[in-house]
Design an enzyme around this catalytic site. Sequence first.
Site: not given
Ligand code: ADP
Ligand code: MG
Length: 619
Positions: A23, A88, A212, A188
């Site tokens: 991912d 990205k 998502d 995705e």
């Molecule tokens: P991407 O797919 O865009 O790379 P992610 O799916 O990894 O991103 O999401 C990252 C986001 O999730 C960040 O903004 C992070 O602060 C948020 N996040 C992670 N854990 C939590 C949580 N427990 N509560 C709220 N937000 C969260």
């Molecule tokens: Mg993602």
Amino acid sequence: MAKVAINLSTGSIQQEEIIVGIDLGTTNSLVAYIHPEGRQPLAINDQGRGTIVPSVVHFPGGGDAPIVGTDAKQYLLTEPQNTIYSVKRLLGKSYHDLGQHAEELGYKVIDDNSEGLVKIRVGEKFYSPIELSAEILKELRLRAEHALKTPVNKAVITVPAYFNDSQRQATRDAGRLAGLEVLRIVNEPTAAALAYGIGLSPDEEKTVAVYDLGGGTFDVSILRIQQGIFEVLSTNGDTYLGGDDLDRAIYDHWASEYQLSTILFQNPSAQQELRLLAEQAKRQLSSQDTFEADFGGTTLPLSKAKFNELVQPLVARTITSCRQALADAKLTPQDLDAVLLVGGSTRVPLVYEAVSEFFQQPANNSLNPDEVVALGAAIQADILGGNRRDVLLLDVTPLTLGIETLGGLMDPIIPRNSKIPTKAGRQYTTSVDGQVNLKISVYQGERDLVKENRKLAEFDLRGIPAMPAGLPKVDVNFILNADGILKVEAIELRSNTRQAVEIKPQYGLTDDQVEQMLMDSLTHAREDVAARMVIEARTVAEQMLYQVERFVAKNGQHLTEEEISQTTAGVEQLKTALTTQDKDTILKAVDELEELTRPFAERVMNISISQAMAGKKIE
Ligand code: ADP
Ligand code: MG
């Protein structure tokens, strides 16, 4: 076709190798695999560092040895010019595509005033988003190799459902540059559905919504799954809405409520600290009702109720997208068999409640939302590896099909491993004023330079009406039918002039030759990408010279003597740079000439260069 795997350290062909699922996220990236005994997908946690690798690349001191992940993240505010995040968003895009968003980034995206792919300047070097993404993929690959104690050369990589051909190709190229043979690019939401166990059985028919919400982006997709085929019925979203905005809402609330503006003003480390506290508060409020922290002597409290009030408008925007996606798919909430939650930000309870309420059913959040996509990619990898007898494998095309563009570059149209039958196309234009013919050369293979690939056919599209360079629009379509016959057609849209050929790409090609071509593409990945970048830089430079010289000849009377002599000096510098064959030198001169000419070019003629340079040129 035969399944080949190449061991990069020995060059030998291996069988039965681990294929990882990746991912490659805007904010965070992960790699997963199927545990050979448990047969369960697992996200790789190398040396207890956690499964998540922040998608951040930092170049210490602006040098050329990057660090990736958590260690890079701390430089985001203190050394923004050397710290690349959210790359990205730039993949497969031109400066024109980015529009005003180019200025919001902390690092420098060079304005080469063209439709060519963007470049990012770090110190004296220029990087493409492909190279930067490759650094993230390399880190993931190393972690996988380290944790699994085996070479990892093959991967399935996920992309958003809305990614276009150019963004998908850029992702493939990044994989190749990281030493990975990319077996497939998977959407995705498709990966997420697989992780939730949907679509694995051939007689299953389901319609699902995948919601998502990540760090900086939001998307929702409606999928129909039938006989193991995933069809995207609709997608919607906002590429500038995510967890960062929730953090920002808390940050702004604190800053105004507790008069922090003097402390924060021009103080990146205080800003960084407050941003981290805001994220910490958000995370804590996903499982608790209150938060409190100390910020330089000031106590900053936040209740869950206040947090919900702050982020409510943002959550409401995601629901508007869901409504639109459902309408575009011509469905109602009752038509959905499941609603799947993906992305770290779906941990926010308000998000769960709003989504469940809108779709009139409890959303499924039973999997770790950070890992879902990577886990699904690992399942897809396992299917492609032939380890799941119950899932049918479709016919695919073993080598990429594409055409030659300016400078002898291969422009892939149908990527290898695409399911057949398939259809794909792209639009091109002319590079010279008054050009009436366009040569279309069709190639097969994985290399960046067409001379290393296999030529399948060549024809001329004649009778293009004479127009300034960049104005004609020529659609080139590739149609590959179930028997493996490829039809290539070129159509000039204004005059409807058209020309087509039919080819059988697999004719006279043995499995051994295909294997050899795949192997060569991996062993030559570095030099190929380097050669491509020099050619792309040269093309940008040559077009810039052509336009600037034409501009000065036409508008010389509107320029001051100083402007003319400065421009002449810039032009000379670029010409000298062109003799070096060094992409960084060339792009630096392009960057400088563009900075130099932009003010008066804009002043004299808004329409000039940018308009005439629009569109990709063939020859
Ligand atoms: P991407 O797919 O865009 O790379 P992610 O799916 O990894 O991103 O999401 C990252 C986001 O999730 C960040 O903004 C992070 O602060 C948020 N996040 C992670 N854990 C939590 C949580 N427990 N509560 C709220 N937000 C969260
Ligand atoms: Mg993602």
